[in-house]
Design a protein around this motif. Structure first.
Motif, PDB file in Angstrom:
ATOM      1  N   ARG A 433    -155.862  58.495 -11.426  1.00  0.00           N
ATOM      2  CA  ARG A 433    -156.104  59.240 -12.634  1.00  0.00           C
ATOM      3  C   ARG A 433    -156.861  58.721 -13.680  1.00  0.00           C
ATOM      4  O   ARG A 433    -156.690  57.534 -13.667  1.00  0.00           O
ATOM      5  N   PHE A 507    -159.009  64.082 -16.881  1.00  0.00           N
ATOM      6  CA  PHE A 507    -159.114  64.854 -18.042  1.00  0.00           C
ATOM      7  C   PHE A 507    -159.766  64.055 -19.040  1.00  0.00           C
ATOM      8  O   PHE A 507    -160.138  63.045 -18.732  1.00  0.00           O
ATOM      9  N   ASP A 510    -159.491  64.761 -26.400  1.00  0.00           N
ATOM     10  CA  ASP A 510    -160.191  64.245 -27.438  1.00  0.00           C
ATOM     11  C   ASP A 510    -159.233  63.345 -28.400  1.00  0.00           C
ATOM     12  O   ASP A 510    -158.142  63.211 -28.025  1.00  0.00           O
ATOM     13  N   ASP A 511    -159.917  62.855 -29.468  1.00  0.00           N
ATOM     14  CA  ASP A 511    -159.213  61.841 -30.200  1.00  0.00           C
ATOM     15  C   ASP A 511    -157.699  62.370 -30.607  1.00  0.00           C
ATOM     16  O   ASP A 511    -156.885  61.555 -30.806  1.00  0.00           O
ATOM     17  N   ILE A 512    -157.632  63.697 -30.994  1.00  0.00           N
ATOM     18  CA  ILE A 512    -156.268  64.237 -31.467  1.00  0.00           C
ATOM     19  C   ILE A 512    -155.412  63.878 -30.139  1.00  0.00           C
ATOM     20  O   ILE A 512    -154.111  63.835 -30.518  1.00  0.00           O
ATOM     21  N   ASP A 513    -155.539  64.216 -29.106  1.00  0.00           N
ATOM     22  CA  ASP A 513    -154.603  64.511 -27.986  1.00  0.00           C
ATOM     23  C   ASP A 513    -154.350  63.332 -27.187  1.00  0.00           C
ATOM     24  O   ASP A 513    -153.540  62.857 -26.772  1.00  0.00           O
ATOM     25  N   ASP A 516    -151.281  60.775 -27.205  1.00  0.00           N
ATOM     26  CA  ASP A 516    -149.949  61.408 -26.701  1.00  0.00           C
ATOM     27  C   ASP A 516    -150.195  61.666 -25.166  1.00  0.00           C
ATOM     28  O   ASP A 516    -149.275  61.452 -24.459  1.00  0.00           O
ATOM     29  N   GLU A 517    -151.544  62.182 -24.719  1.00  0.00           N
ATOM     30  CA  GLU A 517    -151.558  62.368 -23.394  1.00  0.00           C
ATOM     31  C   GLU A 517    -151.232  61.101 -22.625  1.00  0.00           C
ATOM     32  O   GLU A 517    -150.873  60.932 -21.548  1.00  0.00           O
ATOM     33  N   ARG A 519    -150.072  58.394 -23.427  1.00  0.00           N
ATOM     34  CA  ARG A 519    -148.597  57.723 -23.543  1.00  0.00           C
ATOM     35  C   ARG A 519    -147.569  58.501 -22.464  1.00  0.00           C
ATOM     36  O   ARG A 519    -146.790  57.945 -21.768  1.00  0.00           O
ATOM     37  N   MET A 520    -147.731  59.720 -22.887  1.00  0.00           N
ATOM     38  CA  MET A 520    -146.876  60.332 -21.876  1.00  0.00           C
ATOM     39  C   MET A 520    -147.261  60.300 -20.335  1.00  0.00           C
ATOM     40  O   MET A 520    -146.315  60.252 -19.339  1.00  0.00           O
ATOM     41  N   ALA A 521    -148.411  60.231 -20.021  1.00  0.00           N
ATOM     42  CA  ALA A 521    -148.684  60.052 -18.447  1.00  0.00           C
ATOM     43  C   ALA A 521    -148.159  58.772 -17.952  1.00  0.00           C
ATOM     44  O   ALA A 521    -147.454  58.626 -17.060  1.00  0.00           O
ATOM     45  N   GLU A 523    -145.539  56.971 -19.280  1.00  0.00           N
ATOM     46  CA  GLU A 523    -144.101  57.034 -19.623  1.00  0.00           C
ATOM     47  C   GLU A 523    -143.579  57.971 -18.497  1.00  0.00           C
ATOM     48  O   GLU A 523    -142.654  57.350 -17.716  1.00  0.00           O
ATOM     49  N   GLU A 524    -144.202  59.093 -18.180  1.00  0.00           N
ATOM     50  CA  GLU A 524    -143.669  60.031 -17.052  1.00  0.00           C
ATOM     51  C   GLU A 524    -143.710  59.169 -15.610  1.00  0.00           C
ATOM     52  O   GLU A 524    -142.926  59.226 -14.872  1.00  0.00           O
TER      53      GLU A 524
END
Lengths: 592, 475
Positions: A433, A507, A510-513, A516-517, A519-521, A523-524
């Motif tokens: 990814r 994917f 942008d800066d805002i996401d 978190d995106e 990190r979650m990818a 961690e998941e």
């Protein structure tokens, strides 16, 4: 036939050990608790002919001879003896080093003769005691590396004008015969006892796993029914029958052995396009430091984040313009950026794969000027006929292939200041990814240029995957329009929205996401079954046609690993456990 | 040079206690979502045109703030975002992470499961607004109409609460899901609401009261389990929502009270059970409505056993009702529970591991709670000196989900052959005749202080106002 049988098996048991051959993969899975997961300190892959314990490399004009003469006491870890020229990872690390150095340091070498330094036996394959004492992960990684080295030998024969010739001066069984199969021409001494064999199935209840089954039919075109017979016959096949069945190319009577090998080597040398008076490039020691949480080189660093189970790898682009001429490439030698970064990446991949099995995700970043990366690419492509340039591009290709078959989740993060262009776009295309930042980080440098990716000529042919296709071609398999669109945008520095639209990145947050995106990818990913992820990734990375390589890394490896875990191999009455005890295996006869 | 746009006053526009003015991601997400929400409210919300309604608005979570009364135009209702106060020492109360600090961010490992739970909960909130959209036109009084709209705007706010979580913690996928919540619609052919019970229109006010009593009570129990979540923002959101949810159930409880009260009056005045002809709702019809709403609400708790719910519990995503008050190890790995089952064609029970039986545990809590309302209605009958009583039908009655979905059972729990059930079910579930009769009574009464003949007036008005207060100004 019975006599041969006695000889082979006698040879094995006569040594008082289980040292017979299994393909690298023919690894017995010991079901007893495995105490030794491999060496405790990190295994290093850097060596030099002056330090070899198991091989001799000699060069005489256009002919190099690689003699396998394994030091029985020279195992990488204590606990086994490397009898009968059987090998472990340490032996194969030296082989890999030799194969690499022959290509870069010896432009004059046109034929590489691989032969054995023992009496009567060429090579008995991977050491079974070693395999029995290893964890499953260690064995699988070991097989992968040995497979890659054998592929590298074939790559040299096919693309470097450096043809590998197997001179089997004694029996080559299991992994020993598989090593021969990776050569272009197989000569077997005809002494009425030496043979080639794949005895894994009849003796150990497993498969030869270093490409043997695949190469017998796909490369050497042995008829499948004969191959079937051959692979169930532990003593193997020697003499004229071996030639008739295409298992070897020629058998040579002992008295004429050396002379014939020399003749054959010279013949192959004559057809090579390698240059006459070129000077090699020394592969100088890598500038590498390793601490508990960091591996660093000049152009590549990896931060080992054990809490999150990931390695954050950063590859740095060139810091200066490439030399103006190809002579400059030769002059820079191992310092030339593409070669240097490839060697470092190669070493890092091998290190992390072997030593950091719990870092299941590799996060890839690049840093630098995409224009400089493309300039280096252009220089290489403009001088594709130069032997050194050719070697550098082939080496980059092989290193990227290592990434493709690496059993780690790979996530590319394309951020401002990165240089995912041309040859350095390939790692992102190899990733499972990719995330490209849309815009810039507002809290970093709001004036920074947004991240871009650039398709370059290096992405369009010179660096194919094991399936024979480019990574772009594989990515867009069956979607000619998408491939054409990506290709038509070659040379454009594509910002996130365009790259996402063209399917070059997964994917584009942008800066805002972003944080978190990502990190979650990660961690998941860390929460999923590592085995299932390995299987998933291996399936999705290789869309498109099968080749010998994809069959070896996919089909053969998967079957082999399945068989290892079955009771018929590793159960208390399985063939691996009974081998060497004088008792027969008691099989569960049900087919699955 | 163009002047910079003034920053929107978020706390005025969207009352909140989540520091919305500092959170760029949330601002952006809500800015694009809010217009779509308003469009949804206009097209799917209450159909009766109103000037303004006397509504309670939450402006903060404190004692005073959560119930701020005044006449507002519903379109301008300030749907706020409120989480209960944060307890900085809160720890996970159950599952494999028990004892660890609660999570302030979504662990990547549980992202998909948490998102799913929030989406399912979120999907029910706007669904009930859609189901009830036509009821305003037949309200029995302005007081009732106002209660309906209060429930509606609060369901809308609960949607906001779930959307807040999706926007604040789930990135791009969260935004997409939030958008979808507005695109699924109750009863829609192409994109219905996720849970079946939320795709039935609420056709009349007796159904509305039963729905707010029984089905909103299911919501209460679902929220109660999510309130235990290790994901702290979800926990705090649900804790605050429960406050409002209890008002919805109050509307249901007192609504049914007043219907029963009126029916009892008519029965006494005319000395007959058959009050249908007298403009009332006969007790047996009330019982049939109760039977229907109770049984479909039981279905909402899912199958008796569920590995999903077991996984949610172990992961710490969804606890049990009153988790912290229970005296066990809160991990349940070695415990078992008896759950309903059909054994040899008969109603029985079977033992399963406690983790997989969690749905049954929650349903039992719910059933106990439902009985309270029935007791209360029976007190009204008792005080009126009537011998008749209402009751909850058997758990196996009229079930379409779970162990009893394959059998037909009377309200007393007697298993029936399917043909017999078909023949007799009209005695237990509202028939077309019953429904037509109830609907025929639904004549709007929009005059201050007046009320329809099938329902008694409330004992008290709203916020100390009298019953004849002008709760709603119609357009």
């Amino acid at each position: 036939m019975s006599v041969e049988h006695e000889l082979t098996v006698g040879m094995v048991t006569g040594e008082g050990s289980m040292t017979i051959t299994a393909g690298a993969s023919g690894a017995p899975e010991d079901v007893r608790p495995q105490e030794d997961p491999g060496p405790r300190s990190a295994v290093g892959f850097q060596t030099h002919p002056s330090r070899y314990r198991h091989w001799h490399l000699s060069v005489e004009g256009p002919i190099a001879t690689l003699t396998m003469d394994v030091d029985e006491q020279g195992g990488l870890v204590p606990g086994y003896e490397l009898k009968l020229n059987s090998y472990d990872l340490g032996v194969d690390i030296e082989l890999y080093d030799a194969v690499q150095r022959l290509r870069f340091e010896h432009p004059e070498v046109r034929t590489v003769v691989v032969t054995g330094g023992k009496e009567k036996v060429f090579c008995a394959g991977a050491n079974i005691r070693m395999l029995a004492a290893s964890t499953h992960a260690w064995k699988v990684n070991f097989c992968k590396f040995t497979n890659e080295t054998r592929n590298a030998m074939e790559d040299a024969s096919a693309h470097s004008g450096q043809t590998y010739l197997a001179a089997l001066n004694g029996t080559a069984s299991g992994g020993g015969y598989e090593l021969a199969l990776a050569c272009e021409h197989i000569m077997l001494v005809d002494d009425r006892s030496s043979a080639v064999s794949l005895p894994e199935l009849p003796l150990l209840g497993v498969l030869p796993g270093t490409g043997g089954l695949t190469r017998v039919v796909d490369k050497r075109h042995v008829r499948r029914d004969l191959a079937d017979y051959f692979s169930t016959r532990s003593e193997g096949v020697g003499g004229r029958k071996a030639v008739q069945w295409r298992l070897v190319d020629e058998v040579v009577p002992r008295p004429r052995w050396e002379e014939t090998v020399a003749e054959r080597a010279a013949e192959f040398a004559r057809t090579s396009p390698r240059p006459q008076d070129a000077t090699g490039v020394a592969l100088t020691p890598l500038d590498r430091t390793r601490t508990a949480d960091r591996v660093s080189y000049r152009h590549v660093t990896a931060v080992l984040d054990r809490d999150r189970g990931c390695a954050e790898i950063t590859v740095t682009g060139p810091d200066a313009e490439p030399p103006r001429t190809v002579a400059g490439v030769h002059e820079q030698g191992a310092r030339f950026w593409t070669l240097a970064v490839t060697r470092e990446l190669d070493d890092l991949i091998l290190d992390l794969r072997t030593n950091e099995t719990e870092l299941g995700t590799w996060v890839l970043r690049t840093k630098g000027d995409p224009a400089l990366v493309l300039a280096y690419d252009a220089l290489l492509l403009d001088h594709a006929g130069d032997w050194l340039v050719n070697e550098i591009v082939l080496y980059l290709k092989r290193t990227l292939k290592r990434l493709d078959v690496t059993s780690r989740s790979i996530i590319a993060l394309i951020e401002p200041g990165s240089c995912f262009a041309g040859s350095l776009l390939e790692p992102a295309l190899a990733a499972d990814r990719s995330y490209q930042l849309s815009g810039v980080f507002e809290e970093g440098d709001p004036a920074a240029e947004p991240a871009t990716v650039t398709v370059g000529p290096m992405n369009l042919g010179p660096l194919p995957m094991g399936n024979g296709l480019t990574r772009l071609g594989t990515r867009f398999w069956g979607d000619a329009d998408a491939l054409a669109a990506a290709t038509a945008n070659a040379g454009e520095a594509l910002e996130a929205e365009d790259a996402e639209r063209l399917g070059l990145v997964t994917f584009a947050p942008d800066d805002i996401d972003w944080a978190d995106e990502v990190r979650m990818a990660i961690e998941e990913r860390a929460s999923f079954s590592p085995d299932a992820l390995t299987g998933l990734e291996a399936n999705y990375r290789f869309a498109g046609p099968e080749t010998v390589e994809t069959k070896i890394f996919g089909r053969l490896a998967a079957w082999q690993n399945w068989i290892f875990y079955r009771p018929n191999a590793s159960g208390p009455d399985g063939a691996l456990r009974k081998f060497g005890t004088g008792q027969r295996a008691d099989f569960d006869k049900k087919r699955v | 040079m163009t002047p910079l746009p003034a920053p929107a006053d978020y706390s005025e526009k969207i009352p909140n206690n989540v520091d919305l003015h500092e959170d760029r991601r949330l601002q952006r997400a809500l800015e694009s979502w809010q217009p779509n929400f308003l469009t949804w409210w206009e097209s799917m919300g209450p159909t009766l045109p109103t000037e303004d309604v006397y509504l309670r608005t939450a402006v903060n979570v404190g004692r005073e703030g959560w119930a701020h009364f005044g006449h507002v135009a519903m379109r301008d209702y300030r749907w706020g975002i409120f989480l209960a106060e944060r307890d900085r020492d809160r720890r996970i109360a159950f599952g494999q992470h028990r004892g660890e600090p609660v999570w302030q961010k979504v662990p990547g490992e549980y992202r998909a499961d948490l998102r799913r739970l929030i989406v399912i909960q979120g999907d029910t909130e706007p669904a009930s607004v859609e189901q009830q959209r036509n009821l305003g036109a037949t309200a029995p009084s302005l007081y009732d109409m106002r209660n309906l709209f209060q429930v509606n705007v609060e369901e809308g706010r609960h949607l906001w609460a779930m959307v807040y979580l999706l926007h604040a913690y789930f990135g791009r996928e969260g935004r997409e899901e939030a958008e979808e919540l507005l695109h699924r619609n109750s009863g829609s052919e192409e994109s219905p609401r996720i849970l079946g019970a939320f795709n039935e229109e609420t056709p009349d006010w007796l159904s509305f009261f039963m729905f707010t009593y029984f089905t909103d009570r299911d919501g209460k129990y679902q929220l109660g389990t999510l309130k235990e979540s290790a994901f702290d923002p979800l926990s705090r959101t649900c804790e605050f929502m429960l406050k409002e949810e209890s008002h919805h159930m109050f509307v249901g409880t007192t609504g049914v009270d007043r219907v029963v009260e009126r029916t009892a009056q008519l029965m006494l005045e005319h000395d007959t059970d058959d009050v249908g002809g007298l403009g009332g709702i006969p007790l047996n019809v009330i019982q049939k409505y109760l039977n229907f709403h109770y049984s479909v609400s039981l279905d909402l708790f899912g199958s008796e056993t569920s590995t999903n719910v077991a996984n949610y519990f172990t992961a710490g995503l969804k606890g049990r009702w009153s988790e912290e008050r229970r005296r066990d190890d809160h991990r349940l790995t070695d415990d078992s529970i008896m759950v309903d089952a059909v054994v040899d064609g008969r109603i029985g029970q079977t033992e399963v591991s406690a983790l997989v039986g969690l749905n049954s545990d929650l349903r039992r809590e719910y059933i106990r709670d439902c009985q309270n309302g029935v007791n209360r209605w029976n007190r009204i009958l008792e005080e009126a000196g009537l011998p008749q009583r209402l009751r909850l039908p058997h758990t196996a009655f009229n079930r379409r989900v779970g162990a009893f979905s394959g059998i037909e059972v009377t309200p007393e729990g007697e298993v029936l052959p399917a043909e017999e059930w078909e023949r007799r079910k009209g005695a237990w579930l509202p028939t077309d005749v019953d429904k037509t009769h109830v609907r025929s009574l639904m004549r709007p009464v929009h005059e201050r202080g007046k009320i329809a003949a099938w329902i008694a007036p409330p004992r008290q008005g709203i916020n100390g106002k009298p019953f004849d207060y002008d709760y709603v100004h119609l357009a």
